[in-house]
Design a protein around this motif. Structure first.
Motif, mmCIF file in Angstrom:
data_model
loop_
_atom_site.group_PDB
_atom_site.id
_atom_site.type_symbol
_atom_site.label_atom_id
_atom_site.label_comp_id
_atom_site.label_asym_id
_atom_site.label_seq_id
_atom_site.Cartn_x
_atom_site.Cartn_y
_atom_site.Cartn_z
ATOM 1 N N GLY A 6 0.795 -1.213 0.000
ATOM 2 C CA GLY A 6 0.000 0.000 0.000
ATOM 3 C C GLY A 6 0.825 1.259 0.000
ATOM 4 O O GLY A 6 2.050 1.233 -0.057
ATOM 5 N N ILE A 7 0.098 2.380 0.051
ATOM 6 C CA ILE A 7 0.717 3.696 0.078
ATOM 7 C C ILE A 7 0.061 4.535 1.161
ATOM 8 O O ILE A 7 -1.063 4.273 1.586
ATOM 9 N N ARG A 8 0.776 5.565 1.577
ATOM 10 C CA ARG A 8 0.266 6.536 2.548
ATOM 11 C C ARG A 8 0.496 7.917 1.962
ATOM 12 O O ARG A 8 1.565 8.203 1.433
ATOM 13 N N ALA A 9 -0.537 8.757 2.053
ATOM 14 C CA ALA A 9 -0.418 10.127 1.560
ATOM 15 C C ALA A 9 -0.714 11.094 2.700
ATOM 16 O O ALA A 9 -1.363 10.731 3.679
ATOM 17 N N SER A 26 0.306 4.445 -9.552
ATOM 18 C CA SER A 26 0.913 3.542 -10.541
ATOM 19 C C SER A 26 1.796 2.509 -9.849
ATOM 20 O O SER A 26 1.766 1.318 -10.190
ATOM 21 N N GLU A 27 2.559 2.952 -8.886
ATOM 22 C CA GLU A 27 3.410 2.029 -8.115
ATOM 23 C C GLU A 27 2.548 1.043 -7.326
ATOM 24 O O GLU A 27 2.854 -0.144 -7.263
ATOM 25 N N LEU A 28 1.465 1.526 -6.755
ATOM 26 C CA LEU A 28 0.533 0.656 -6.037
ATOM 27 C C LEU A 28 0.003 -0.432 -6.970
ATOM 28 O O LEU A 28 -0.024 -1.611 -6.613
ATOM 29 N N ALA A 29 -0.385 -0.050 -8.174
ATOM 30 C CA ALA A 29 -0.918 -1.023 -9.136
ATOM 31 C C ALA A 29 0.145 -2.049 -9.531
ATOM 32 O O ALA A 29 -0.165 -3.232 -9.683
ATOM 33 N N ARG A 30 1.389 -1.610 -9.688
ATOM 34 C CA ARG A 30 2.466 -2.543 -10.042
ATOM 35 C C ARG A 30 2.717 -3.572 -8.943
ATOM 36 O O ARG A 30 3.064 -4.709 -9.222
ATOM 37 N N GLN A 31 2.570 -3.159 -7.696
ATOM 38 C CA GLN A 31 2.856 -4.045 -6.569
ATOM 39 C C GLN A 31 1.611 -4.737 -6.026
ATOM 40 O O GLN A 31 1.685 -5.471 -5.040
ATOM 41 N N SER A 36 -4.729 -4.088 -1.700
ATOM 42 C CA SER A 36 -3.780 -2.998 -1.518
ATOM 43 C C SER A 36 -4.430 -1.946 -0.637
ATOM 44 O O SER A 36 -5.651 -1.760 -0.673
ATOM 45 N N TYR A 37 -3.603 -1.243 0.125
ATOM 46 C CA TYR A 37 -4.107 -0.257 1.078
ATOM 47 C C TYR A 37 -3.655 1.141 0.694
ATOM 48 O O TYR A 37 -2.526 1.343 0.257
ATOM 49 N N VAL A 38 -4.567 2.101 0.898
ATOM 50 C CA VAL A 38 -4.271 3.512 0.698
ATOM 51 C C VAL A 38 -4.659 4.210 1.999
ATOM 52 O O VAL A 38 -5.844 4.299 2.334
ATOM 53 N N GLU A 39 -3.672 4.660 2.753
ATOM 54 C CA GLU A 39 -3.894 5.268 4.056
ATOM 55 C C GLU A 39 -3.913 6.788 3.888
ATOM 56 O O GLU A 39 -2.948 7.374 3.429
ATOM 57 N N VAL A 56 -9.954 4.897 -11.220
ATOM 58 C CA VAL A 56 -9.442 4.302 -12.466
ATOM 59 C C VAL A 56 -8.376 3.262 -12.150
ATOM 60 O O VAL A 56 -8.345 2.175 -12.742
ATOM 61 N N THR A 57 -7.505 3.565 -11.199
ATOM 62 C CA THR A 57 -6.481 2.593 -10.792
ATOM 63 C C THR A 57 -7.139 1.314 -10.294
ATOM 64 O O THR A 57 -6.761 0.216 -10.708
#
Length: 93
Positions: A6-9, A26-31, A36-39, A56-57
């Motif tokens: 995941g990613i954190r913003a 894009s990196e989240l989609a690749r991995q 997947s988590y978005v914090e 879209v992702t």
């Protein structure tokens, strides 16, 4: 994010930060695995284009879902308005 995909913003997701946001997605989609988590607990605002990039992702993932944790209040409203029933995104408040 330690221990999970995941990613954190933080800050705001708007026209000024959109290139970084889209690169992170894009990196989240690749991995991406099955989840997947978005914090977003440290994000004060996300504009419609930022929510669009997230949607879209998620729609372009081969399988699984994206769990969005602690988003700003406008994110679930925009998702419901433009992508009702999008089951690829789970919002965890």
């Amino acid at each position: 994010m330690p221990g999970r995909s995941g990613i954190r913003a933080r800050g705001e997701i708007s026209a000024l930060t959109r290139p970084s946001w889209e690169q992170a997605l894009s990196e989240l989609a690749r991995q991406h695995a099955s989840v997947s988590y978005v914090e977003l607990s440290d994000v004060a605002f996300v504009d419609v284009a930022g929510v669009t990039a997230l949607a879209v992702t998620a729609m372009n993932l081969p399988d699984g879902r994206v769990v969005v944790e602690n988003p700003p209040p406008q994110l679930p409203r925009v998702l419901e308005m433009f992508w009702p029933g999008l089951d690829r995104i789970e919002v965890a408040l």
